[in-house]
Design a protein around this motif. Structure first.
Motif, PDB file in Angstrom:
ATOM      1  N   UNK A  45       7.999  -4.793   5.118  1.00  0.00           N
ATOM      2  CA  UNK A  45       6.799  -4.304   4.427  1.00  0.00           C
ATOM      3  C   UNK A  45       6.642  -2.797   4.636  1.00  0.00           C
ATOM      4  N   UNK A  46       6.795  -2.388   5.879  1.00  0.00           N
ATOM      5  CA  UNK A  46       6.630  -0.961   6.182  1.00  0.00           C
ATOM      6  C   UNK A  46       7.763  -0.130   5.590  1.00  0.00           C
ATOM      7  N   UNK A  65       9.168  -0.543   2.740  1.00  0.00           N
ATOM      8  CA  UNK A  65       8.763  -0.253   1.357  1.00  0.00           C
ATOM      9  C   UNK A  65       7.703   0.845   1.321  1.00  0.00           C
ATOM     10  N   UNK A  66       6.717   0.734   2.207  1.00  0.00           N
ATOM     11  CA  UNK A  66       5.624   1.720   2.243  1.00  0.00           C
ATOM     12  C   UNK A  66       6.146   3.114   2.553  1.00  0.00           C
ATOM     13  N   UNK A  68       1.188   2.120  12.745  1.00  0.00           N
ATOM     14  CA  UNK A  68       1.374   0.685  12.946  1.00  0.00           C
ATOM     15  C   UNK A  68       0.749   0.292  14.274  1.00  0.00           C
ATOM     16  N   UNK A 128      15.156   2.862  -3.681  1.00  0.00           N
ATOM     17  CA  UNK A 128      15.218   2.148  -2.408  1.00  0.00           C
ATOM     18  C   UNK A 128      16.307   1.083  -2.347  1.00  0.00           C
ATOM     19  N   UNK A 157      13.241   6.557   8.246  1.00  0.00           N
ATOM     20  CA  UNK A 157      13.633   5.709   9.383  1.00  0.00           C
ATOM     21  C   UNK A 157      12.951   6.151  10.672  1.00  0.00           C
ATOM     22  N   UNK A 158      12.610   7.453  10.747  1.00  0.00           N
ATOM     23  CA  UNK A 158      11.919   7.939  11.944  1.00  0.00           C
ATOM     24  C   UNK A 158      10.458   7.490  11.956  1.00  0.00           C
ATOM     25  N   UNK A 159       9.905   7.280  10.766  1.00  0.00           N
ATOM     26  CA  UNK A 159       8.480   6.962  10.636  1.00  0.00           C
ATOM     27  C   UNK A 159       8.169   5.471  10.645  1.00  0.00           C
ATOM     28  N   UNK A 205      -1.958  12.479   8.039  1.00  0.00           N
ATOM     29  CA  UNK A 205      -1.750  11.134   8.602  1.00  0.00           C
ATOM     30  C   UNK A 205      -1.914  11.083  10.112  1.00  0.00           C
ATOM     31  N   UNK A 255       8.255   4.658  -0.125  1.00  0.00           N
ATOM     32  CA  UNK A 255       7.388   5.114  -1.219  1.00  0.00           C
ATOM     33  C   UNK A 255       6.741   6.438  -0.839  1.00  0.00           C
ATOM     34  N   UNK A 256       6.256   6.508   0.387  1.00  0.00           N
ATOM     35  CA  UNK A 256       5.588   7.729   0.848  1.00  0.00           C
ATOM     36  C   UNK A 256       6.561   8.914   0.884  1.00  0.00           C
ATOM     37  N   UNK A 258       0.871  -1.172   0.000  1.00  0.00           N
ATOM     38  CA  UNK A 258       0.000   0.000   0.000  1.00  0.00           C
ATOM     39  C   UNK A 258       0.913   1.228   0.000  1.00  0.00           C
ATOM     40  N   UNK A 259       0.703   2.119  -0.932  1.00  0.00           N
ATOM     41  CA  UNK A 259       1.645   3.221  -1.088  1.00  0.00           C
ATOM     42  C   UNK A 259       1.416   4.369  -0.112  1.00  0.00           C
ATOM     43  N   UNK A 302       1.075   6.064   3.650  1.00  0.00           N
ATOM     44  CA  UNK A 302       1.590   5.801   4.989  1.00  0.00           C
ATOM     45  C   UNK A 302       0.447   5.598   5.972  1.00  0.00           C
ATOM     46  N   UNK A 359       8.486   2.765  12.321  1.00  0.00           N
ATOM     47  CA  UNK A 359       7.864   1.955  13.378  1.00  0.00           C
ATOM     48  C   UNK A 359       6.527   2.522  13.846  1.00  0.00           C
ATOM     49  N   UNK A 360       5.996   3.497  13.081  1.00  0.00           N
ATOM     50  CA  UNK A 360       4.658   4.014  13.369  1.00  0.00           C
ATOM     51  C   UNK A 360       4.570   4.829  14.636  1.00  0.00           C
ATOM     52  N   UNK A 411      17.051  -1.760   3.207  1.00  0.00           N
ATOM     53  CA  UNK A 411      17.644  -2.519   4.327  1.00  0.00           C
ATOM     54  C   UNK A 411      17.752  -1.633   5.563  1.00  0.00           C
ATOM     55  N   UNK A 412      18.188  -0.408   5.330  1.00  0.00           N
ATOM     56  CA  UNK A 412      18.381   0.536   6.434  1.00  0.00           C
ATOM     57  C   UNK A 412      17.061   0.827   7.146  1.00  0.00           C
TER      58      UNK A 412
END
Lengths: 319, 306
Positions: free
Chosen positions: B113-114, B116-117, A13, B128, B147-149, B184, B120-121, A7-8, A10, B151-152, B95-96
């Motif tokens: 998975x995240x 990649x998301x 989680x 990547x 990298x800051x984002x 968001x 992309x965002x 899913x593109x 954000x 882990x939600x 990877x990072x």
């Protein structure tokens, strides 16, 4: 129609989180991955077998010649070999390879993180300093252990199969345990020390150069002590200078490889013997007392970890 | 509106230098700008929120958890974009970011998975698989955000996110931060000394100077001028308009751009009604009528020099 791989947009989680106690393992796994994917790591590990390979070839030739001549030289020679001494010699002669392995996988472990401000990434996540250090330590310890275990276990297995009749197993029933303790201790020691040195620098290559310089300078000192010991022992003439010999034999162990060799001698319970079990009157430096081998190793290891503990902080390096 | 962090009587010292002095603040939800000149204590405040520095006195809470006692839980819910360039050497972007996700407690498959998301965002989808070392400055800023984002987090701490970016990169980063905070639902604390960046991304600001809180509030409130003066722009020049305004009781302060600036009456509505009356009397057409406000820069300078 194929679906997109992700899913593109954000989203937050809300899934499961791993336990905080396992964060060190995440750090360690990344270090293992980086170490094991280096081709040079496996090249060095195989290269560390060189003494055992030469010895196997040597024994094979002796055996074949003995069989061809029908003499019992082979039985006499093999029967007089101290097998644990061969592990000690293999371990001693491969110190330069252990150094190379350590530099390859460990010199940049903290130094490169210092240089790229990666500590800010680690420590801004739910990762404690102890998790980071434990992960880095384990990430260095395991590759070093594997690098040491490859040649050692290779020869052990070869010996069990081929030299059993010459006392390979019966000479010392705990040989495998002792050999494993030898490489475990050495890997622990090296991992702690390299981590400490690495934490002092902002570039892996600088940390590596500093560690290698320390190693070679101290090894030079050890070799001087070895010569002093031989002189004090009167060489092959037997004019022994007791106090000088005693001092030189103790100071010999005051180097990075010396400490590991001392530890190996204590664990294996031997002073060592010439390579390939060849008869020789050259005196061997005796094994240090257990405490004298253990305390410096523990102190240096603790010192390395203490250095790393003090140096690892979430501060930015402004370039 | 709730608060994401609360600081009480915080004092942070580096040796003899006091970076934050008896500092108290409530950081509200939403997108908040942390304004101050270099050395004001912005980065120190962020590092205190993350538990990187030990306060000499005082303390506070972040997302309801006490600083110094529950730092791990705080960092579990906070993302941090440092000011300086930072990355983990030898890794590609995906990877990072996946590794950063794992460090943030995500299981390996979820982290990937995240990663990649989030990439992309953040506009790094195409790049990547490239090593981070090869990235441009703008891309490095974006990957720091990724990298800051990953882990939600519920709160993002951004330390000079537009640092070193060219105008286009700066524009894109501002849009990205605004989208994260406004679309968001992630609370964002943006530290910067670049007022236009703060004005465009944030709704509220906290002004620091010499380790002390100098001002706090909605940007529009800070920019508001006392007395409700109003700016009027006419469709065409009209020499009668000022005279008519005086007749209806309005004081002309002076010209303002292409229009006029009038002193306000008791309430803005009264001023507006009087201005329309003056326009009718003079036969002028009003093109724009607005409450006069000062620039954020003026508000900032006033707060700093108070």
């Amino acid at each position: 129609m194929p679906e997109p791989i992700a899913d593109l947009s954000y989203r937050g989680y809300s899934g499961e989180h791993l336990s905080e106690k396992r964060r060190w393992l995440v750090v360690a796994k990344m270090a293992w991955r980086n170490a094991f994917k280096k081709r040079a790591f496996w090249v060095f590990s195989v290269f560390a077998c060189w003494y055992y390979l030469v010895m196997i070839a040597f024994f094979y030739v002796i055996e074949q010649v003995g069989i061809a001549r029908g003499s019992d030289v082979v039985t006499q020679l093999f029967g007089s070999i101290s097998w644990k001494d061969q592990f000690l010699t293999g371990f001693t002669y491969s110190q330069i390879v252990w150094l190379s392995l350590g530099l390859l996988v460990g010199a940049g472990s903290i130094a490169n993180d210092n240089g790229t401000n990666a500590l800010l990434v680690y420590l801004s996540k739910p990762v404690r300093k102890v998790d980071y250090l434990l992960g880095k330590w384990a990430g260095l310890f395991l590759p070093l252990l594997v690098g040491m275990a490859v040649p050692t276990l290779f020869f052990y297995l070869y010996g069990v199969v081929n030299f059993r009749e010459y006392g390979f197993v019966s000479q010392d029933s705990y040989l495998l345990v002792k050999v494993l303790a030898m490489i475990l201790g050495a890997a622990c020691f090296q991992a702690s020390l390299i981590l400490g040195v690495s934490s002092l620098f902002n570039q892996g290559r600088m940390a590596g150069a500093a560690y290698a310089a320390c190693f070679f300078l101290l090894t030079f000192f050890s070799n001087l002590m070895w010569i002093a010991f031989l002189v004090a022992e009167g060489g092959r003439r037997g004019h022994r200078n007791g106090p000088l010999s005693e001092i030189a034999s103790r100071l010999y162990y005051l180097s990075i490889d010396g400490l590991q060799i001392g530890w190996a001698k204590v664990v294996l319970g031997t002073d060592g013997s010439p390579p390939f079990g060849m008869p020789s009157r050259t005196p061997q430096i005796p094994a240090p007392p257990l405490l004298l081998a253990l305390i410096p190793i523990l102190l240096v290891s603790a010192g390395g970890m203490f250095l790393a503990w003090r140096r690892v902080r979430a501060v930015e390096v402004v370039k | 509106m709730g608060t994401v962090a609360s600081i009480q009587n915080l004092t942070v010292q580096y040796g003899n230098f006091v970076a934050l002095r008896d500092f108290s603040v409530e950081i509200p939800e939403g997108c908040v700008g942390l304004l101050g000149p270099n050395g004001a204590g912005k980065t120190t405040l962020i590092k205190t929120l993350l538990g990187f520095v030990d306060p000499a006195a005082g303390g506070g809470t972040v997302l309801g958890r006490e600083i110094g006692k529950h730092d791990l839980q705080i960092r579990q819910n906070v993302g941090y974009l440092p000011e300086q360039d930072c990355h983990i050497p030898g890794l590609s972007a995906v990877e990072y970011v996946a590794y950063a996700g794992e460090l943030g407690g995500l299981p390996t498959n979820q982290a990937l998975r995240r990663a990649h998301e989030v990439l992309e965002h953040c506009g790094l989808g195409e790049a990547r698989y490239r090593p981070v070392e090869t990235y441009s400055t703008g891309m490095k800023q974006r990957i720091k955000l990724a990298q800051a984002l990953v882990h939600g987090p519920q709160l993002l701490l951004l330390d000079e996110p537009t640092n070193g970016l060219d105008p286009l990169g700066r524009e894109e980063m501002i849009k990205l931060v605004r989208s994260i905070s406004h679309d968001k639902g992630v609370n964002v604390l943006v530290s910067s000394h670049l007022l236009p960046d703060i004005e465009r991304t944030c709704d509220q600001v906290i002004v620091l100077f010499n380790g002390e809180l100098r001002a706090q509030g909605l940007i529009e409130d800070l920019k508001r001028v006392d007395g409700h003066p109003m700016v009027v722009e006419l469709r065409e020049p009209n020499s009668e308009f000022a005279r008519s305004a005086a007749q209806v009781g309005l004081n002309l302060i002076g010209p303002h751009g292409t229009g006029f600036l009038f002193e306000g009456l008791d309430r803005p509505e009264e001023t507006a009604t009087a201005l329309f009356k003056a326009a009718r009397l003079s036969g002028a057409q009003i093109r724009r009528l607005d409450l006069a406000e000062r620039s954020l820069e003026d508000a900032f300078l006033e707060a700093v020099h108070a």
